[in-house]
Write a protein that holds these residues in place. Structure first.
Motif, mmCIF file in Angstrom:
data_model
loop_
_atom_site.group_PDB
_atom_site.id
_atom_site.type_symbol
_atom_site.label_atom_id
_atom_site.label_comp_id
_atom_site.label_asym_id
_atom_site.label_seq_id
_atom_site.Cartn_x
_atom_site.Cartn_y
_atom_site.Cartn_z
ATOM 1 N N GLU A 150 32.804 -47.110 -20.071
ATOM 2 C CA GLU A 150 31.781 -47.766 -19.252
ATOM 3 C C GLU A 150 31.842 -49.281 -19.421
ATOM 4 O OE1 GLU A 150 27.649 -47.410 -20.623
ATOM 5 O OE2 GLU A 150 28.407 -46.590 -22.522
ATOM 6 N N ASN A 151 31.241 -49.963 -18.455
ATOM 7 C CA ASN A 151 30.946 -51.390 -18.605
ATOM 8 C C ASN A 151 29.487 -51.604 -18.208
ATOM 9 O OD1 ASN A 151 30.966 -51.359 -15.783
ATOM 10 N ND2 ASN A 151 32.740 -52.695 -15.589
ATOM 11 N N ASP A 152 29.145 -52.802 -17.841
ATOM 12 C CA ASP A 152 27.754 -53.118 -17.526
ATOM 13 C C ASP A 152 27.340 -52.685 -16.124
ATOM 14 O OD1 ASP A 152 29.682 -55.033 -16.840
ATOM 15 O OD2 ASP A 152 28.210 -56.642 -16.682
ATOM 16 N N LEU A 153 28.252 -52.049 -15.360
ATOM 17 C CA LEU A 153 27.930 -51.646 -13.996
ATOM 18 C C LEU A 153 28.054 -50.148 -13.737
ATOM 19 C CD1 LEU A 153 29.647 -54.506 -11.943
ATOM 20 C CD2 LEU A 153 27.202 -54.171 -12.314
ATOM 21 N N ILE A 154 28.986 -49.484 -14.405
ATOM 22 C CA ILE A 154 29.277 -48.092 -14.074
ATOM 23 C C ILE A 154 29.896 -47.411 -15.291
ATOM 24 C CG2 ILE A 154 31.635 -48.362 -13.220
ATOM 25 C CD1 ILE A 154 28.836 -46.486 -11.323
ATOM 26 N N ALA A 155 29.897 -46.074 -15.285
ATOM 27 C CA ALA A 155 30.509 -45.309 -16.375
ATOM 28 C C ALA A 155 31.347 -44.178 -15.791
ATOM 29 C CB ALA A 155 29.440 -44.752 -17.315
ATOM 30 N N HIS A 156 32.313 -43.713 -16.573
ATOM 31 C CA HIS A 156 33.210 -42.649 -16.137
ATOM 32 C C HIS A 156 33.510 -41.711 -17.298
ATOM 33 C CE1 HIS A 156 34.352 -44.824 -12.413
ATOM 34 N NE2 HIS A 156 34.303 -45.902 -13.162
ATOM 35 N N ARG A 157 34.047 -40.542 -16.948
ATOM 36 C CA ARG A 157 34.647 -39.678 -17.958
ATOM 37 C C ARG A 157 35.754 -38.861 -17.314
ATOM 38 N NH1 ARG A 157 30.842 -34.371 -19.165
ATOM 39 N NH2 ARG A 157 30.239 -33.951 -17.015
ATOM 40 N N ILE A 158 36.698 -38.429 -18.159
ATOM 41 C CA ILE A 158 37.772 -37.530 -17.753
ATOM 42 C C ILE A 158 37.759 -36.344 -18.703
ATOM 43 C CG2 ILE A 158 40.274 -37.239 -17.616
ATOM 44 C CD1 ILE A 158 40.553 -39.977 -16.543
ATOM 45 N N TYR A 159 37.987 -35.160 -18.163
ATOM 46 C CA TYR A 159 37.938 -33.948 -18.971
ATOM 47 C C TYR A 159 39.129 -33.872 -19.921
ATOM 48 C CZ TYR A 159 34.785 -32.723 -15.155
ATOM 49 O OH TYR A 159 33.778 -32.724 -14.229
ATOM 50 N N GLY A 160 38.852 -33.347 -21.133
ATOM 51 C CA GLY A 160 39.875 -33.218 -22.160
ATOM 52 C C GLY A 160 40.261 -31.784 -22.435
ATOM 53 N N SER A 187 26.278 -42.713 -13.171
ATOM 54 C CA SER A 187 25.595 -43.820 -12.506
ATOM 55 C C SER A 187 24.466 -44.343 -13.382
ATOM 56 C CB SER A 187 25.034 -43.344 -11.161
ATOM 57 O OG SER A 187 26.071 -42.838 -10.355
ATOM 58 N N LYS A 188 24.487 -45.648 -13.653
ATOM 59 C CA LYS A 188 23.517 -46.278 -14.554
ATOM 60 C C LYS A 188 22.551 -47.164 -13.769
ATOM 61 C CE LYS A 188 26.158 -48.637 -17.326
ATOM 62 N NZ LYS A 188 26.590 -49.300 -18.575
ATOM 63 N N ARG A 189 21.330 -47.250 -14.282
ATOM 64 C CA ARG A 189 20.339 -48.166 -13.721
ATOM 65 C C ARG A 189 20.283 -49.488 -14.467
ATOM 66 N NH1 ARG A 189 16.668 -46.209 -10.066
ATOM 67 N NH2 ARG A 189 16.617 -43.940 -9.738
ATOM 68 N N PHE A 190 20.845 -49.569 -15.662
ATOM 69 C CA PHE A 190 20.743 -50.758 -16.497
ATOM 70 C C PHE A 190 22.125 -51.131 -17.032
ATOM 71 C CE2 PHE A 190 16.694 -48.489 -16.772
ATOM 72 C CZ PHE A 190 15.814 -49.492 -16.358
ATOM 73 N N PRO A 191 22.345 -52.417 -17.340
ATOM 74 C CA PRO A 191 23.678 -52.835 -17.778
ATOM 75 C C PRO A 191 24.017 -52.479 -19.213
ATOM 76 C CG PRO A 191 22.198 -54.727 -17.691
ATOM 77 C CD PRO A 191 21.451 -53.572 -17.093
ATOM 78 N N TYR A 192 23.059 -52.027 -20.007
ATOM 79 C CA TYR A 192 23.396 -51.712 -21.396
ATOM 80 C C TYR A 192 24.237 -50.429 -21.453
ATOM 81 C CZ TYR A 192 19.045 -48.858 -21.044
ATOM 82 O OH TYR A 192 18.059 -47.989 -20.671
ATOM 83 N N LEU A 193 24.894 -50.243 -22.619
ATOM 84 C CA LEU A 193 25.833 -49.139 -22.791
ATOM 85 C C LEU A 193 25.079 -47.836 -23.073
ATOM 86 C CD1 LEU A 193 28.450 -51.043 -24.985
ATOM 87 C CD2 LEU A 193 28.436 -50.755 -22.496
ATOM 88 N N VAL A 194 25.496 -46.760 -22.401
ATOM 89 C CA VAL A 194 24.726 -45.517 -22.464
ATOM 90 C C VAL A 194 25.522 -44.301 -22.928
ATOM 91 C CG1 VAL A 194 23.198 -46.301 -20.606
ATOM 92 C CG2 VAL A 194 25.186 -44.869 -20.049
#
Length: 433
Positions: A150-160, A187-194
Protein backbone atom coordinates in the motif's frame (compact mmCIF):
# COMPACT_ATOMS: atom_id res chain seq x y z
CA UNK A 1 59.47 20.15 -4.71
CA UNK A 2 57.19 19.88 -7.73
CA UNK A 3 56.64 16.21 -6.94
CA UNK A 4 55.69 17.01 -3.34
CA UNK A 5 53.20 19.64 -4.49
CA UNK A 6 51.59 17.32 -7.02
CA UNK A 7 51.24 14.55 -4.42
CA UNK A 8 49.71 17.01 -1.94
CA UNK A 9 47.27 18.18 -4.58
CA UNK A 10 46.28 14.59 -5.32
CA UNK A 11 45.71 13.88 -1.63
CA UNK A 12 43.60 17.02 -1.27
CA UNK A 13 41.46 15.97 -4.24
CA UNK A 14 40.96 12.54 -2.74
CA UNK A 15 39.72 13.84 0.60
CA UNK A 16 36.01 14.06 1.30
CA UNK A 17 34.55 17.42 0.29
CA UNK A 18 33.84 18.61 3.84
CA UNK A 19 31.43 21.52 3.78
CA UNK A 20 30.40 20.76 0.22
CA UNK A 21 26.88 20.11 -0.90
CA UNK A 22 25.23 19.20 -4.15
CA UNK A 23 22.99 21.46 -6.15
CA UNK A 24 20.25 19.52 -7.97
CA UNK A 25 18.21 21.01 -10.80
CA UNK A 26 15.19 19.10 -12.08
CA UNK A 27 13.76 20.25 -15.40
CA UNK A 28 10.18 19.62 -16.48
CA UNK A 29 10.35 20.65 -20.13
CA UNK A 30 6.67 20.07 -20.88
CA UNK A 31 5.43 22.16 -17.98
CA UNK A 32 2.70 19.60 -17.24
CA UNK A 33 1.59 19.04 -13.68
CA UNK A 34 3.51 16.16 -12.10
CA UNK A 35 2.19 15.49 -8.59
CA UNK A 36 4.56 13.45 -6.40
CA UNK A 37 7.25 13.33 -9.08
CA UNK A 38 9.93 10.93 -7.83
CA UNK A 39 13.42 12.28 -8.46
CA UNK A 40 16.12 9.63 -8.71
CA UNK A 41 19.87 10.24 -8.49
CA UNK A 42 22.40 7.37 -8.59
CA UNK A 43 24.01 6.96 -5.20
CA UNK A 44 27.35 6.36 -6.94
CA UNK A 45 27.13 9.86 -8.43
CA UNK A 46 26.44 11.43 -5.04
CA UNK A 47 29.32 9.47 -3.53
CA UNK A 48 31.71 10.46 -6.31
CA UNK A 49 30.91 14.16 -5.92
CA UNK A 50 30.76 14.42 -2.13
CA UNK A 51 33.22 11.75 -1.02
CA UNK A 52 35.64 10.83 -3.85
CA UNK A 53 37.97 9.02 -1.45
CA UNK A 54 35.35 6.28 -1.11
CA UNK A 55 33.89 6.46 -4.59
CA UNK A 56 35.10 2.98 -5.48
CA UNK A 57 34.18 1.31 -2.19
CA UNK A 58 30.61 1.62 -0.96
CA UNK A 59 31.32 -0.16 2.29
CA UNK A 60 34.16 0.08 4.77
CA UNK A 61 36.52 -2.64 5.90
CA UNK A 62 37.40 -1.13 9.25
CA UNK A 63 35.94 1.39 11.65
CA UNK A 64 38.53 4.02 10.82
CA UNK A 65 37.44 4.13 7.19
CA UNK A 66 33.77 5.10 7.42
CA UNK A 67 32.60 6.98 4.32
CA UNK A 68 31.36 10.52 4.72
CA UNK A 69 28.37 9.75 2.50
CA UNK A 70 26.11 7.07 3.92
CA UNK A 71 22.45 6.21 3.48
CA UNK A 72 21.63 7.57 6.95
CA UNK A 73 23.38 10.95 6.92
CA UNK A 74 22.15 12.52 3.71
CA UNK A 75 19.93 15.57 3.98
CA UNK A 76 17.81 16.84 1.07
CA UNK A 77 16.37 20.36 1.10
CA UNK A 78 14.14 22.28 -1.27
CA UNK A 79 14.86 25.73 -2.69
CA UNK A 80 13.65 27.41 0.51
CA UNK A 81 16.02 25.37 2.67
CA UNK A 82 13.26 23.15 4.04
CA UNK A 83 14.23 19.55 4.74
CA UNK A 84 12.24 17.07 2.65
CA UNK A 85 11.95 13.29 3.05
CA UNK A 86 14.42 11.17 1.12
CA UNK A 87 15.40 7.53 0.79
CA UNK A 88 18.44 5.56 -0.34
CA UNK A 89 17.61 2.25 -2.00
CA UNK A 90 19.71 -0.87 -1.57
CA UNK A 91 18.16 -3.42 -3.91
CA UNK A 92 21.08 -5.78 -4.43
CA UNK A 93 22.50 -6.50 -0.99
CA UNK A 94 23.00 -10.07 0.09
CA UNK A 95 23.86 -9.08 3.63
CA UNK A 96 27.24 -8.75 5.32
CA UNK A 97 29.44 -5.93 4.10
CA UNK A 98 28.40 -5.94 0.48
CA UNK A 99 26.03 -2.99 0.48
CA UNK A 100 25.64 -1.60 -3.02
CA UNK A 101 23.36 1.40 -2.75
CA UNK A 102 21.38 2.21 -5.85
CA UNK A 103 19.66 5.59 -5.74
CA UNK A 104 18.92 8.64 -3.67
CA UNK A 105 15.24 9.48 -4.16
CA UNK A 106 12.92 12.26 -3.07
CA UNK A 107 9.74 13.84 -4.42
CA UNK A 108 8.41 17.16 -5.64
CA UNK A 109 4.94 18.31 -6.73
CA UNK A 110 5.35 20.11 -10.05
CA UNK A 111 2.48 22.49 -10.57
CA UNK A 112 1.15 23.01 -14.07
CA UNK A 113 3.51 25.41 -15.85
CA UNK A 114 6.38 24.82 -13.39
CA UNK A 115 9.36 23.91 -15.57
CA UNK A 116 12.17 23.58 -13.04
CA UNK A 117 12.87 23.05 -9.37
CA UNK A 118 16.11 23.14 -7.38
CA UNK A 119 17.27 21.18 -4.36
CA UNK A 120 20.41 20.60 -2.32
CA UNK A 121 21.90 17.39 -0.95
CA UNK A 122 24.41 17.51 1.90
CA UNK A 123 25.81 15.29 4.60
CA UNK A 124 25.45 15.87 8.33
CA UNK A 125 27.64 14.69 11.20
CA UNK A 126 24.79 12.84 12.91
CA UNK A 127 22.29 10.36 11.58
CA UNK A 128 19.17 11.73 9.94
CA UNK A 129 16.08 10.47 11.77
CA UNK A 130 13.86 8.16 9.72
CA UNK A 131 10.94 9.81 7.95
CA UNK A 132 7.36 8.56 8.40
CA UNK A 133 6.73 5.98 5.71
CA UNK A 134 4.01 6.41 3.10
CA UNK A 135 4.51 2.95 1.59
CA UNK A 136 4.55 -0.53 3.04
CA UNK A 137 4.52 -4.12 1.87
CA UNK A 138 4.94 -7.54 3.39
CA UNK A 139 4.44 -11.26 2.98
CA UNK A 140 1.43 -12.33 5.04
CA UNK A 141 1.81 -15.91 6.30
CA UNK A 142 -0.88 -15.14 8.85
CA UNK A 143 -3.40 -14.98 6.00
CA UNK A 144 -2.64 -17.91 3.67
CA UNK A 145 0.58 -16.40 2.26
CA UNK A 146 -0.85 -13.24 0.69
CA UNK A 147 1.54 -10.51 -0.37
CA UNK A 148 0.05 -7.09 0.46
CA UNK A 149 1.25 -3.57 -0.27
CA UNK A 150 0.00 0.00 0.00
CA UNK A 151 0.82 3.68 -0.16
CA UNK A 152 -1.06 6.76 0.98
CA UNK A 153 -3.74 6.37 -1.73
CA UNK A 154 -4.52 2.70 -2.34
CA UNK A 155 -3.70 -0.86 -1.22
CA UNK A 156 -3.36 -4.20 -2.99
CA UNK A 157 -2.79 -7.87 -2.36
CA UNK A 158 -1.91 -10.95 -4.41
CA UNK A 159 -2.80 -14.48 -3.38
CA UNK A 160 -0.01 -16.76 -2.17
CA UNK A 161 0.63 -20.51 -2.13
CA UNK A 162 -1.09 -21.07 1.21
CA UNK A 163 -4.42 -20.53 -0.51
CA UNK A 164 -3.86 -23.64 -2.62
CA UNK A 165 -3.07 -25.91 0.33
CA UNK A 166 -5.71 -28.68 0.20
CA UNK A 167 -5.31 -29.36 3.93
CA UNK A 168 -6.18 -25.81 5.03
CA UNK A 169 -9.22 -25.25 7.22
CA UNK A 170 -11.04 -22.13 6.02
CA UNK A 171 -14.66 -21.30 5.24
CA UNK A 172 -16.25 -23.47 2.58
CA UNK A 173 -17.29 -20.34 0.70
CA UNK A 174 -13.66 -19.67 -0.31
CA UNK A 175 -13.09 -20.27 -4.02
CA UNK A 176 -10.70 -23.06 -5.01
CA UNK A 177 -8.53 -23.15 -7.00
CA UNK A 178 -7.67 -19.49 -7.42
CA UNK A 179 -5.19 -19.21 -10.29
CA UNK A 180 -3.81 -16.44 -8.22
CA UNK A 181 -1.85 -13.99 -10.35
CA UNK A 182 -4.85 -11.68 -10.37
CA UNK A 183 -4.34 -8.49 -8.35
CA UNK A 184 -6.78 -7.48 -5.62
CA UNK A 185 -7.49 -3.92 -4.47
CA UNK A 186 -8.23 -2.56 -1.01
CA UNK A 187 -9.89 0.86 -0.90
CA UNK A 188 -8.85 3.28 1.86
CA UNK A 189 -10.50 6.43 3.17
CA UNK A 190 -7.36 7.78 4.87
CA UNK A 191 -3.70 8.08 3.82
CA UNK A 192 -2.29 6.22 6.82
CA UNK A 193 -1.12 2.62 6.46
CA UNK A 194 -3.77 -0.02 7.14
CA UNK A 195 -2.49 -3.42 6.03
CA UNK A 196 -1.53 -4.73 9.46
CA UNK A 197 -4.72 -3.30 11.00
CA UNK A 198 -6.96 -4.88 8.37
CA UNK A 199 -5.35 -8.29 8.58
CA UNK A 200 -6.54 -8.35 12.19
CA UNK A 201 -10.13 -8.30 10.92
CA UNK A 202 -12.12 -11.41 10.16
CA UNK A 203 -13.32 -12.16 6.64
CA UNK A 204 -16.70 -10.41 6.88
CA UNK A 205 -15.32 -7.34 8.67
CA UNK A 206 -12.65 -6.91 5.97
CA UNK A 207 -15.41 -6.65 3.37
CA UNK A 208 -17.43 -4.13 5.37
CA UNK A 209 -16.63 -0.42 5.55
CA UNK A 210 -16.58 0.52 9.23
CA UNK A 211 -15.08 3.95 8.56
CA UNK A 212 -11.59 3.31 7.14
CA UNK A 213 -12.50 1.62 3.86
CA UNK A 214 -12.74 -2.02 2.85
CA UNK A 215 -11.84 -4.85 0.52
CA UNK A 216 -14.73 -4.35 -1.90
CA UNK A 217 -12.96 -5.50 -5.08
CA UNK A 218 -13.57 -9.07 -6.25
CA UNK A 219 -10.81 -10.83 -8.15
CA UNK A 220 -11.17 -14.61 -7.91
CA UNK A 221 -9.64 -16.15 -11.03
CA UNK A 222 -9.86 -12.95 -13.06
CA UNK A 223 -6.87 -10.65 -13.70
CA UNK A 224 -8.07 -7.96 -11.32
CA UNK A 225 -5.95 -4.83 -11.43
CA UNK A 226 -3.07 -5.65 -13.76
CA UNK A 227 -2.65 -9.42 -13.56
CA UNK A 228 -1.22 -11.11 -16.65
CA UNK A 229 -1.75 -14.27 -18.68
CA UNK A 230 -0.88 -15.69 -22.10
CA UNK A 231 -3.55 -15.09 -24.72
CA UNK A 232 -4.28 -17.61 -27.47
CA UNK A 233 -6.36 -15.80 -30.06
CA UNK A 234 -7.33 -18.94 -31.97
CA UNK A 235 -9.10 -20.51 -28.98
CA UNK A 236 -9.88 -17.20 -27.23
CA UNK A 237 -8.22 -18.62 -24.12
CA UNK A 238 -6.21 -16.83 -21.46
CA UNK A 239 -3.70 -19.13 -19.76
CA UNK A 240 -2.84 -17.94 -16.25
CA UNK A 241 -0.39 -19.01 -13.55
CA UNK A 242 -1.00 -20.42 -10.12
CA UNK A 243 -0.29 -18.37 -7.00
CA UNK A 244 3.21 -16.93 -6.57
CA UNK A 245 5.86 -19.26 -5.16
CA UNK A 246 8.69 -16.89 -4.15
CA UNK A 247 8.80 -13.35 -2.77
CA UNK A 248 11.47 -10.79 -1.88
CA UNK A 249 11.21 -7.28 -0.42
CA UNK A 250 14.02 -5.04 -1.69
CA UNK A 251 13.01 -1.59 -0.41
CA UNK A 252 10.31 -0.64 2.07
CA UNK A 253 9.90 3.09 2.37
CA UNK A 254 9.56 5.80 3.34
CA UNK A 255 9.00 6.87 -0.29
CA UNK A 256 9.49 3.76 -2.41
CA UNK A 257 8.57 0.10 -1.99
CA UNK A 258 10.18 -2.52 -4.24
CA UNK A 259 9.42 -6.23 -4.16
CA UNK A 260 9.51 -9.26 -6.43
CA UNK A 261 7.17 -12.22 -6.83
CA UNK A 262 8.09 -15.40 -8.67
CA UNK A 263 5.63 -17.61 -10.57
CA UNK A 264 6.62 -21.14 -11.56
CA UNK A 265 6.18 -22.29 -15.17
CA UNK A 266 2.64 -22.96 -16.34
CA UNK A 267 1.20 -24.57 -19.47
CA UNK A 268 0.17 -22.20 -22.24
CA UNK A 269 -0.94 -24.71 -24.88
CA UNK A 270 0.78 -26.70 -27.64
CA UNK A 271 3.38 -28.06 -25.24
CA UNK A 272 4.80 -24.63 -24.40
CA UNK A 273 5.39 -23.23 -20.90
CA UNK A 274 6.16 -19.84 -19.43
CA UNK A 275 7.30 -18.54 -16.02
CA UNK A 276 7.28 -15.01 -14.69
CA UNK A 277 9.23 -12.85 -12.26
CA UNK A 278 7.26 -9.74 -11.41
CA UNK A 279 8.94 -6.69 -9.83
CA UNK A 280 6.69 -4.00 -8.34
CA UNK A 281 7.81 -0.46 -7.59
CA UNK A 282 5.28 1.58 -5.62
CA UNK A 283 5.95 5.24 -4.81
CA UNK A 284 4.14 7.49 -2.37
CA UNK A 285 1.48 9.76 -3.83
CA UNK A 286 0.84 7.65 -6.94
CA UNK A 287 -2.25 5.72 -7.92
CA UNK A 288 -0.16 3.60 -10.30
CA UNK A 289 2.66 1.15 -9.54
CA UNK A 290 5.43 0.31 -11.97
CA UNK A 291 5.40 -3.39 -12.85
CA UNK A 292 8.29 -5.13 -14.62
CA UNK A 293 7.43 -8.68 -15.69
CA UNK A 294 10.26 -10.87 -16.98
CA UNK A 295 9.31 -14.10 -18.78
CA UNK A 296 11.11 -17.38 -19.39
CA UNK A 297 9.57 -19.20 -22.33
CA UNK A 298 10.05 -22.80 -23.48
CA UNK A 299 8.46 -24.60 -26.41
CA UNK A 300 7.60 -21.43 -28.36
CA UNK A 301 9.53 -18.58 -29.95
CA UNK A 302 7.04 -15.84 -29.11
CA UNK A 303 3.75 -15.50 -27.26
CA UNK A 304 1.13 -12.83 -26.67
CA UNK A 305 0.84 -11.68 -23.06
CA UNK A 306 -2.40 -10.08 -21.97
CA UNK A 307 -2.40 -7.55 -19.10
CA UNK A 308 -5.89 -7.29 -17.70
CA UNK A 309 -8.44 -5.17 -15.90
CA UNK A 310 -11.54 -6.93 -14.62
CA UNK A 311 -15.08 -5.75 -15.27
CA UNK A 312 -17.62 -6.68 -12.62
CA UNK A 313 -20.56 -7.32 -14.92
CA UNK A 314 -23.71 -9.46 -14.80
CA UNK A 315 -24.07 -8.64 -11.14
CA UNK A 316 -27.27 -8.97 -9.18
CA UNK A 317 -26.96 -5.32 -8.14
CA UNK A 318 -26.39 -4.07 -11.70
CA UNK A 319 -23.10 -2.28 -11.15
CA UNK A 320 -22.37 0.32 -13.84
CA UNK A 321 -19.17 -0.47 -15.76
CA UNK A 322 -17.50 2.08 -18.03
CA UNK A 323 -14.39 0.77 -19.84
CA UNK A 324 -12.32 3.15 -21.94
CA UNK A 325 -8.95 3.11 -23.66
CA UNK A 326 -6.54 5.05 -25.82
CA UNK A 327 -4.43 2.84 -28.07
CA UNK A 328 -2.24 5.72 -29.24
CA UNK A 329 -1.19 6.61 -25.69
CA UNK A 330 -1.25 2.96 -24.56
CA UNK A 331 -3.62 3.16 -21.62
CA UNK A 332 -6.95 1.68 -20.63
CA UNK A 333 -9.30 1.97 -17.68
CA UNK A 334 -12.35 0.42 -16.11
CA UNK A 335 -14.54 2.79 -14.08
CA UNK A 336 -17.33 1.27 -12.03
CA UNK A 337 -20.14 2.48 -9.83
CA UNK A 338 -19.39 -0.25 -7.35
CA UNK A 339 -22.52 -1.51 -5.61
CA UNK A 340 -23.21 0.74 -2.59
CA UNK A 341 -19.51 1.52 -2.09
CA UNK A 342 -19.14 4.41 -4.51
CA UNK A 343 -17.23 5.02 -7.72
CA UNK A 344 -13.99 3.25 -8.34
CA UNK A 345 -11.49 2.88 -11.19
CA UNK A 346 -8.66 0.59 -12.25
CA UNK A 347 -6.14 1.45 -14.93
CA UNK A 348 -3.15 0.35 -17.02
CA UNK A 349 -0.50 2.36 -18.86
CA UNK A 350 2.12 0.66 -21.03
CA UNK A 351 5.65 2.01 -21.07
CA UNK A 352 6.82 3.66 -24.31
CA UNK A 353 8.43 1.19 -26.69
CA UNK A 354 6.32 -1.77 -25.57
CA UNK A 355 5.44 -4.18 -28.39
CA UNK A 356 1.71 -3.49 -28.07
CA UNK A 357 -0.54 -5.40 -30.50
CA UNK A 358 -4.08 -4.49 -29.52
CA UNK A 359 -6.99 -4.86 -27.12
CA UNK A 360 -9.29 -7.81 -26.49
CA UNK A 361 -11.88 -8.94 -23.97
CA UNK A 362 -11.37 -12.34 -22.33
CA UNK A 363 -14.78 -13.91 -21.78
CA UNK A 364 -13.75 -17.28 -20.36
CA UNK A 365 -13.19 -16.52 -16.69
CA UNK A 366 -14.90 -19.12 -14.56
CA UNK A 367 -18.33 -17.96 -13.36
CA UNK A 368 -18.88 -16.98 -9.77
CA UNK A 369 -22.08 -16.72 -7.79
CA UNK A 370 -22.77 -13.10 -8.70
CA UNK A 371 -21.80 -13.08 -12.37
CA UNK A 372 -18.94 -13.32 -14.84
CA UNK A 373 -15.80 -11.22 -14.52
CA UNK A 374 -14.54 -10.54 -18.06
CA UNK A 375 -11.07 -9.06 -18.41
CA UNK A 376 -10.16 -6.18 -20.72
CA UNK A 377 -6.70 -7.13 -21.97
CA UNK A 378 -3.88 -5.07 -23.41
CA UNK A 379 -1.86 -7.45 -25.61
CA UNK A 380 1.94 -7.41 -25.83
CA UNK A 381 4.31 -9.68 -27.82
CA UNK A 382 6.95 -11.41 -25.68
CA UNK A 383 9.99 -13.58 -26.44
CA UNK A 384 12.10 -15.64 -24.05
CA UNK A 385 13.89 -13.39 -21.55
CA UNK A 386 11.86 -10.29 -22.40
CA UNK A 387 10.79 -7.82 -19.72
CA UNK A 388 7.65 -5.78 -20.22
CA UNK A 389 7.10 -2.63 -18.20
CA UNK A 390 3.67 -1.26 -17.43
CA UNK A 391 1.87 0.72 -14.74
CA UNK A 392 -1.19 -0.59 -12.93
CA UNK A 393 -3.31 0.91 -10.20
CA UNK A 394 -6.64 2.02 -8.86
CA UNK A 395 -8.50 4.99 -7.40
CA UNK A 396 -11.52 5.23 -5.11
CA UNK A 397 -13.55 8.43 -4.98
CA UNK A 398 -13.24 8.59 -1.17
CA UNK A 399 -9.47 9.23 -1.08
CA UNK A 400 -7.34 11.49 -3.25
CA UNK A 401 -8.11 13.78 -6.17
CA UNK A 402 -9.80 11.32 -8.55
CA UNK A 403 -13.57 11.34 -8.10
CA UNK A 404 -15.01 10.67 -11.58
CA UNK A 405 -14.43 8.56 -14.68
CA UNK A 406 -13.27 11.63 -16.61
CA UNK A 407 -10.73 12.50 -13.91
CA UNK A 408 -9.41 8.94 -13.92
CA UNK A 409 -9.02 8.93 -17.71
CA UNK A 410 -7.24 12.29 -17.49
CA UNK A 411 -4.91 10.92 -14.82
CA UNK A 412 -3.97 7.93 -17.00
CA UNK A 413 -3.46 10.13 -20.05
CA UNK A 414 -1.25 12.49 -18.03
CA UNK A 415 0.73 9.52 -16.73
CA UNK A 416 1.36 8.34 -20.28
CA UNK A 417 2.56 11.85 -21.13
CA UNK A 418 4.89 11.84 -18.11
CA UNK A 419 6.42 8.57 -19.33
CA UNK A 420 7.01 9.98 -22.80
CA UNK A 421 8.68 13.12 -21.42
CA UNK A 422 10.54 12.29 -18.18
CA UNK A 423 12.10 15.03 -16.10
CA UNK A 424 15.81 15.76 -16.51
CA UNK A 425 18.10 15.84 -13.48
CA UNK A 426 21.47 17.62 -13.28
CA UNK A 427 23.78 17.50 -10.26
CA UNK A 428 26.81 19.62 -9.40
CA UNK A 429 29.00 20.38 -6.39
CA UNK A 430 28.63 23.79 -4.81
CA UNK A 431 30.52 25.42 -1.95
CA UNK A 432 33.44 22.97 -1.67
CA UNK A 433 35.84 24.04 1.10
Amino acid sequence: MKKIISVAAWLLAALPAFGARLSVTVTNDTGIARPAETITIPFAQVLQLLDPAHANAQYWTNRANIPKVRFDNLLVKDSTGKEIPSQVTNLDTKGGRNYQYNDVIFQHDFAEGEKSATFTIETVDTQVAPYPSKVYGRFVPDRLDDFAWENDLIAHRIYGPGLEDPTRTTPATDLMPFGGSGVDVWSKRFPYLVIDRWYNKDHNALHTDTGEGLDMYETGQARGDGGVGVWDDASKTLYVSRDFRTWKVMANGPIRLVFELGYEAWDIGNGAKISETKRYTMDAGHYLDQVESTFTLTGADEVTVGIGLTEHTSRSDNAQVMPSNNEQNLWESVWENYRTNGQFGTGLVLAPGTNFTGLVKAQKNLPVSNGLRPDDLMLVKVKNGDTIRFYAGAAWENLGTVKTADQWSAYLAAWAQRLRAPVKVSVAVEGAQ
